[in-house]
Design a protein around this motif. Structure first.
Motif, PDB file in Angstrom:
ATOM      1  N   GLU A 437      -1.940   9.083  34.647  1.00 36.08           N
ATOM      2  CA  GLU A 437      -1.650  10.472  35.324  1.00 36.08           C
ATOM      3  C   GLU A 437      -0.288  10.496  35.819  1.00 36.08           C
ATOM      4  N   GLU A 438       0.412   9.274  36.373  1.00 32.26           N
ATOM      5  CA  GLU A 438       1.623   9.507  36.903  1.00 32.26           C
ATOM      6  C   GLU A 438       2.771  10.312  36.188  1.00 32.26           C
ATOM      7  N   LYS A 439       3.374  11.041  36.711  1.00 34.17           N
ATOM      8  CA  LYS A 439       4.650  11.860  35.692  1.00 34.17           C
ATOM      9  C   LYS A 439       5.864  10.974  36.167  1.00 34.17           C
ATOM     10  N   ASP A 440       6.207  10.289  37.150  1.00 35.74           N
ATOM     11  CA  ASP A 440       7.447   9.328  37.230  1.00 35.74           C
ATOM     12  C   ASP A 440       7.283   8.189  36.323  1.00 35.74           C
ATOM     13  N   MET A 441       8.276   8.243  35.524  1.00 35.11           N
ATOM     14  CA  MET A 441       8.384   7.164  34.401  1.00 35.11           C
ATOM     15  C   MET A 441       8.604   5.677  35.185  1.00 35.11           C
ATOM     16  N   ALA A 442       9.433   5.640  36.235  1.00 35.01           N
ATOM     17  CA  ALA A 442       9.461   4.385  36.673  1.00 35.01           C
ATOM     18  C   ALA A 442       8.136   3.818  37.347  1.00 35.01           C
ATOM     19  N   VAL A 443       7.432   4.766  38.037  1.00 42.36           N
ATOM     20  CA  VAL A 443       6.055   3.980  38.515  1.00 42.36           C
ATOM     21  C   VAL A 443       5.182   4.043  37.494  1.00 42.36           C
ATOM     22  N   ARG A 444       5.138   4.512  36.448  1.00 42.41           N
ATOM     23  CA  ARG A 444       4.232   4.536  35.193  1.00 42.41           C
ATOM     24  C   ARG A 444       4.762   3.015  34.569  1.00 42.41           C
ATOM     25  N   ASP A 445       6.014   2.793  34.479  1.00 43.50           N
ATOM     26  CA  ASP A 445       6.474   1.555  33.853  1.00 43.50           C
ATOM     27  C   ASP A 445       5.952   0.139  34.774  1.00 43.50           C
ATOM     28  N   ARG A 446       6.065   0.361  35.896  1.00 45.17           N
ATOM     29  CA  ARG A 446       5.679  -0.509  36.811  1.00 45.17           C
ATOM     30  C   ARG A 446       4.314  -1.071  36.889  1.00 45.17           C
ATOM     31  N   GLY A 447       3.398   0.050  36.529  1.00 43.04           N
ATOM     32  CA  GLY A 447       1.982   0.172  36.617  1.00 43.04           C
ATOM     33  C   GLY A 447       1.712  -0.571  35.149  1.00 43.04           C
ATOM     34  N   LEU A 448       2.194  -0.168  34.125  1.00 46.99           N
ATOM     35  CA  LEU A 448       2.086  -0.665  32.848  1.00 46.99           C
ATOM     36  C   LEU A 448       2.438  -2.294  32.874  1.00 46.99           C
ATOM     37  N   PHE A 449       3.720  -2.705  33.397  1.00 46.78           N
ATOM     38  CA  PHE A 449       4.004  -3.863  33.692  1.00 46.78           C
ATOM     39  C   PHE A 449       2.938  -5.005  34.255  1.00 46.78           C
ATOM     40  N   TYR A 450       2.250  -4.368  35.341  1.00 48.63           N
ATOM     41  CA  TYR A 450       1.498  -5.167  36.163  1.00 48.63           C
ATOM     42  C   TYR A 450       0.111  -5.172  35.429  1.00 48.63           C
ATOM     43  N   TYR A 451      -0.087  -4.204  34.685  1.00 48.28           N
ATOM     44  CA  TYR A 451      -1.419  -4.257  33.686  1.00 48.28           C
ATOM     45  C   TYR A 451      -1.395  -5.431  32.667  1.00 48.28           C
ATOM     46  N   ARG A 452      -0.300  -5.514  31.982  1.00 50.81           N
ATOM     47  CA  ARG A 452      -0.122  -6.330  31.059  1.00 50.81           C
ATOM     48  C   ARG A 452       0.167  -7.725  31.582  1.00 50.81           C
TER      49      ARG A 452
END
Length: 671
Positions: A437-452
């Motif tokens: 849901e997050e629109k800010d790409m920097a936040v989204r990328d960090r979320g993906l990084f932590y998930y992986r």
């Protein structure tokens, strides 16, 4: 009386001034002179009666002398040869003993008149008798006459090096300092700098005489006080604690301006020692509840700086401040705690005990980030840490600061490693929101990084995230090495301690460009989207005479709404790209632009990505320049786009040159 033209008026007045019957009547003579002055102030040419007015200066009537001197100062440039006839009268007036002239106005004006006459005949030899007379007038009873004599001698003897200050003159001027006003004192002190004391004993005698003049109660002393505090801080860089015995002199008064109080707080931090630490901390504690939020926060940061040496006392004060539950206080205390536990791990337990409950009083981004970091790194010692972070997760959709969201991701993942049962569900919900849901790409990328990263296993997460929680060795880096005096001695008594070396270099460079008139430098190192002058126009431009220097109008004001409306209606006249490294410091850039009369309409805060600024300027012909600055950190480039309301290539080139100088200078400093 019938109307007369200016020539007729001059003839009539000249005849009246030469009339012996009028000259014999003092009142009638003065009235004729007043008529001359009245016509002069109305714009009529009264130079035709110069000779008669010079003769009128030979009088004992003080009012008449003042009127004649006003006339002579106005018309002397037009009649330089005839003006020489007034020298003798001026010399006599210099020794005027008239007791009725309590202000010594005649001598004051006559002394300055000597300098003006010399300026009008700069190619003539210096009159030795006149110089001797002026030197003798340095002992005049009137202090303004003394200062005017110094100024006149400096002007007359300019080719010979100016006024000579020997021992008798120096000591005389020092003894007269108490009779001078502040401006006179400043003038005399500048001349006294030329005198070299013969012995160390004489030097200390002079310093003792001047000691009393370091204090002043006039409004102008605020600026002097600020400059003095800046110089004190510079001295402390080389002599730490040098003024410790006088620490009470740096306590703040409620009536002092904000900028002086901030400087005093900075100085107090550098004067703390074992003997005065309790008194200084008590004083700073009082500042923490000041009505000015900015000053209160500066005092709290100051206590945090002292806490690196006197940890226990400072942590106790900061903990008590948290109990006030005031937003601007709580947010800064938490930021101070964050820095303190990193540098002084021995205070971690006390900080963790103080944190519960403070989350209710924090609303700004910096405070939230500091609290979340503490909860993530030291959450195993804070009982309610998972639940405080859960509240942040519940409100993450309404959070407007991406930096807070990224800090929340890191903190919750760290706390998950030590308290998995309490954090697993909350972490899952946060990761889902950030990825889906997050629109800010920097936040989204960090979320993906932590998930992986979690998919790679807990051991891998610990290896990457479980860095040291503190590093006491950094305290050594915080304390700057003592700077030798000779490293800043040349900057003493200049504006460098006030502005800082880097900013003053920028201001000086920009002012130099404005005084010289901008010249388009070689832009070979810069990549541009197109030439400033199209090929088809080069021949026409080369045939034009040299254009005058660009003059940007000071105090030009354009509202944001008007800027937006004008910006949309114009096309881009020029676009250019500059190399850039590091972050932008908006305050420094805005001040540098202000120096060259470029107005800032809007500017992003530091750290924004991408970073933008909108500028406006206008030259003295009415040509308007609208500018957009765009910085994309990943490209290491600053792009400027300029629009103008009048198609003028010359002025556009000059404006680009000024803007390039400012941005290039700031870029050099940052890189």
């Amino acid at each position: 009386m019938p109307y007369l033209g200016s020539e007729d008026v001059v003839k009539e007045l000249k005849k009246a001034l030469c009339n012996p019957h009028i000259q014999a009547d003092r009142l009638r003579y003065r009235n004729v002179i007043q008529r001359v002055i009245r016509h002069m102030t109305q714009g009529s040419d009264m130079s035709g009666v110069f000779m008669e007015m010079v003769k009128a200066s030979a009088t004992i009537d003080i009012v008449q002398k003042k009127l004649v001197y006003l006339y002579m100062c106005t018309y002397a440039p037009l009649k330089p040869d005839l003006a020489l006839l007034a020298i003798n009268t001026l010399c006599k007036d210099c020794s005027d003993p008239n007791p009725m002239d309590k202000a010594s106005y005649v001598r004051r004006v006559a002394v300055l008149g000597c300098a003006k006459m010399h300026t009008l005949h700069g190619d003539s030899e210096v009159d030795g008798a006149l110089v001797n007379e002026l030197y003798s007038l340095l002992r005049d009873q009137d202090p303004i006459v003394v200062v005017n004599c110094l100024r006149s001698l400096e002007e007359i003897l300019k080719q010979e090096g100016g006024v000579v200050i020997n021992k008798p003159i120096a000591h005389h001027l020092l003894n007269r300092m108490s009779t001078l006003d502040q401006w006179g004192q400043a003038e005399v002190l500048n001349f006294l700098l030329r005198y070299q004391p013969r012995s160390e004993e004489e030097l200390f005698d002079i310093l003792n005489l001047l000691d009393g003049f370091l204090k002043s109660s006039s409004p102008e002393s605020r600026e002097l006080c600020f400059a003095a505090l800046c110089h004190v801080r510079q001295v402390l860089h080389s002599l730490p604690g040098h003024f410790s015995s006088h620490y009470k002199k740096f306590f703040c008064s409620y009536s002092e301006p904000h900028y002086i109080r901030l400087q005093k707080v900075e100085v107090l931090c550098e004067l703390v020692n074992d003997e005065n630490v309790q008194q200084v901390l008590e004083e700073l504690r009082g500042y923490c509840t000041d009505v000015s939020a900015d000053f209160a926060q500066a005092a709290i940061f100051a206590i945090g700086g002292i806490a690196r040496t006197y940890t226990d006392q400072c942590v106790q004060i900061l903990t008590e401040l948290l109990g006030l539950r005031q937003e601007h206080i709580t947010t800064v205390v938490v930021q101070t705690f964050r820095d303190l536990v990193w540098l002084c791990p021995q205070c971690t337990e006390a900080v963790c005990q103080a944190l519960p409950g403070c989350e209710e009083s924090i609303q700004d981004s910096e405070g939230k980030q500091a609290l979340i970091w503490l909860l993530g790194v030291h959450g195993e010692r804070i009982p309610n840490a998972p639940y405080v972070l859960e509240d942040f997760v519940e409100n993450v959709k309404s959070e407007t600061f991406p930096a807070v969201k990224m800090e929340l991701l890191t903190a919750l993942l760290r706390l998950f490693l030590s308290r998995p049962a309490e954090c697993q569900d909350t972490l899952g919900r946060l990761l889902y929101y950030c990825i889906e849901e997050e629109k800010d790409m920097a936040v989204r990328d960090r979320g993906l990084f932590y998930y992986r990263l979690l998919l790679a296993g807990i051991d891998e997460v610990k290896r990457i995230l479980c860095c040291p929680k503190s590093d006491p060795s950094l305290r050594l880096l915080e304390d700057q090495a003592e700077r030798p005096v000779n490293s800043w001695a040349s900057d003493f008594n200049t504006l460098v301690p006030v502005y800082g070396k880097a900013l003053w270099a920028t201001i000086s460079k920009c002012q130099g460009v404005e005084r010289r008139g901008p010249e388009l430098p070689n832009t070979a190192p810069f990549a541009t989207s197109g030439p400033l002058i199209p090929e088809e126009n080069k021949e026409r431009v080369q045939e034009l005479p040299d254009s005058r220097a660009l003059m940007l109008v000071p105090n030009h004001q354009l509202t944001a709404a008007c800027f937006e409306k004008t910006w949309v209606s114009l096309k881009v006249a020029h676009q250019q790209v500059f190399p850039w490294q590091g972050a932008v410091h908006p305050d420094t850039l805005q001040m540098a632009l202000q120096v060259v009369n470029i107005q800032t309409i809007a500017m992003n805060r530091a750290g924004a990505q991408p970073w933008k600024a909108y500028l406006s300027a206008q030259d003295d012909t009415g040509c308007l320049f609208l500018t957009e600055l765009l910085l994309e950190p990943e490209n290491l480039q600053m792009q400027i786009s300029v629009k103008q309301n009048k198609a003028r290539t010359e002025t556009l080139n000059s404006f680009i040159s000024v803007l390039e100088t400012v941005i290039g200078t700031i870029g050099d400093i940052k890189s």
